[in-house]
Design an enzyme around this catalytic site. Structure first.
Site, PDB file in Angstrom:
ATOM      1  N   PRO A  21      52.555  36.679  41.874  1.00  0.00           N
ATOM      2  CA  PRO A  21      53.012  37.520  40.762  1.00  0.00           C
ATOM      3  C   PRO A  21      54.519  37.340  40.577  1.00  0.00           C
ATOM      4  O   PRO A  21      55.153  36.609  41.338  1.00  0.00           O
ATOM      5  CB  PRO A  21      52.737  38.930  41.291  1.00  0.00           C
ATOM      6  CG  PRO A  21      53.029  38.818  42.768  1.00  0.00           C
ATOM      7  CD  PRO A  21      52.632  37.395  43.168  1.00  0.00           C
ATOM      8  N   ALA A  33      54.653  44.788  38.305  1.00  0.00           N
ATOM      9  CA  ALA A  33      54.098  43.490  38.702  1.00  0.00           C
ATOM     10  C   ALA A  33      52.672  43.351  38.213  1.00  0.00           C
ATOM     11  O   ALA A  33      52.035  44.322  37.822  1.00  0.00           O
ATOM     12  CB  ALA A  33      54.135  43.350  40.222  1.00  0.00           C
ATOM     13  N   ASN A  34      52.167  42.116  38.244  1.00  0.00           N
ATOM     14  CA  ASN A  34      50.744  41.851  38.024  1.00  0.00           C
ATOM     15  C   ASN A  34      50.056  41.803  39.385  1.00  0.00           C
ATOM     16  O   ASN A  34      50.697  41.538  40.394  1.00  0.00           O
ATOM     17  CB  ASN A  34      50.576  40.476  37.384  1.00  0.00           C
ATOM     18  CG  ASN A  34      50.787  40.487  35.893  1.00  0.00           C
ATOM     19  OD1 ASN A  34      51.549  41.287  35.374  1.00  0.00           O
ATOM     20  ND2 ASN A  34      50.119  39.590  35.215  1.00  0.00           N
ATOM     21  N   ARG A  35      48.749  41.968  39.397  1.00  0.00           N
ATOM     22  CA  ARG A  35      47.977  41.739  40.612  1.00  0.00           C
ATOM     23  C   ARG A  35      47.840  40.240  40.812  1.00  0.00           C
ATOM     24  O   ARG A  35      47.377  39.539  39.924  1.00  0.00           O
ATOM     25  CB  ARG A  35      46.564  42.286  40.462  1.00  0.00           C
ATOM     26  CG  ARG A  35      46.468  43.765  40.457  1.00  0.00           C
ATOM     27  CD  ARG A  35      44.994  44.147  40.480  1.00  0.00           C
ATOM     28  NE  ARG A  35      44.824  45.534  40.042  1.00  0.00           N
ATOM     29  CZ  ARG A  35      45.029  46.579  40.830  1.00  0.00           C
ATOM     30  NH1 ARG A  35      45.373  46.410  42.096  1.00  0.00           N
ATOM     31  NH2 ARG A  35      44.877  47.798  40.361  1.00  0.00           N
ATOM     32  N   SER A  36      48.236  39.743  41.959  1.00  0.00           N
ATOM     33  CA  SER A  36      48.001  38.339  42.294  1.00  0.00           C
ATOM     34  C   SER A  36      48.250  38.127  43.770  1.00  0.00           C
ATOM     35  O   SER A  36      49.302  38.504  44.284  1.00  0.00           O
ATOM     36  CB  SER A  36      48.942  37.432  41.493  1.00  0.00           C
ATOM     37  OG  SER A  36      48.845  36.097  41.964  1.00  0.00           O
TER      38      SER A  36
END
Ligand code: CTP
Ligand code: CA
Length: 225
Positions: A21, A33-36
């Site tokens: 992310p 943030a994004n989920r990654s």
């Protein structure tokens, strides 16, 4: 595996891979943030290196170790990731796997934002982040092969094809990231490979197997040109 002395179908080729992310600060202690997990991007970097490529992995904050046989550069924000990628052009291959945050906080605070009993919660003004894949796909020093991902929760093929066109990619690896797919954060993936000439469904496999097969596809596309 030593860096830069690869043998194999990608020997002598250079690659940039983004993974993980990005973290966009709100203040010194908070971020969006994004989920990654970084699992898919890290696996692709390692798979390209196993085929002999000289690989630079540009990773956002992840909890997994740096892959072996790969030069890893750690960044936090999308703008840092963009700068790290662009400064390494030209390369033969670019694979943009990172789940880049689409927006950053327009004016992040230098000091921790404090709660105050007498004030309403703060609102955040967002600014759009640079699109790293699109920048690379339209760059004067565009890599020979540009691969993007498309994380979709619906209309996977149509949305993936739009991204192929809009971002100037040669291949889009589209996956269904709806919660019921179980892809996010897990070790399995089910992808569709979209190119100018059509779309191909790959069966469900591990993220390592997707990486292996994508690296082989990249090698065959490069040798065909
Ligand atoms: N990407 C990028 N920089 C961004 C946003 C996305 O490089 N600022 C890349 C991702 O690494 C991925 C591809 O673009 O390879 C598609 O990402 P995705 O989030 O699915 O597409 P978006 O264009 O951001 O569209 P949306 O999130 O609205 O579906
Ligand atoms: Ca996005």
């Amino acid at each position: 595996h030593l860096l830069g002395v690869g043998t194999g179908p990608l020997a002598g080729k250079t690659a940039i891979v983004t993974s993980g992310p990005t973290h966009e600060p709100i203040d010194p202690v908070r971020y969006i943030a994004n989920r990654s997990s970084g699992r898919q991007g890290h696996a692709i970097a390692a798979a390209l290196a196993r085929l002999g490529a000289d690989v630079t992995l540009i990773s956002g904050p992840v909890a997994i170790p740096d892959p072996s046989g790969v030069r890893t550069i750690h960044v936090e924000r999308a703008e840092e990731m963009r700068d790290a990628v662009v400064s390494r052009l030209p390369t033969d291959i670019a694979v943009m796997v990172a789940a880049v945050a689409d927006w950053r906080v327009a004016a992040s605070a230098n000091q921790k934002i404090k709660k105050r009993a007498d004030e309403a919660p703060p609102s955040l003004e967002l600014a759009e982040n640079p699109d790293i894949l699109k920048t690379v796909g339209h760059h004067p020093q565009r890599p020979k092969l540009v691969v993007g991902f498309a994380a979709e929760t619906q209309d996977v093929e149509a949305n993936g094809r739009q991204k192929l066109d809009r971002k100037g990619a040669d291949l889009i690896v589209a996956n269904d990231v709806s919660p019921e797919s179980g892809v996010m954060g897990g070790t399995i993936n089910r992808v569709k490979i979209i190119s100018m000439s059509g779309a191909e469904d790959w069966p469900e496999m591990t993220k390592d197997e997707v990486a292996e097969r994508l690296a082989a596809l990249i090698a065959s596309r490069l040798s065909a040109n």
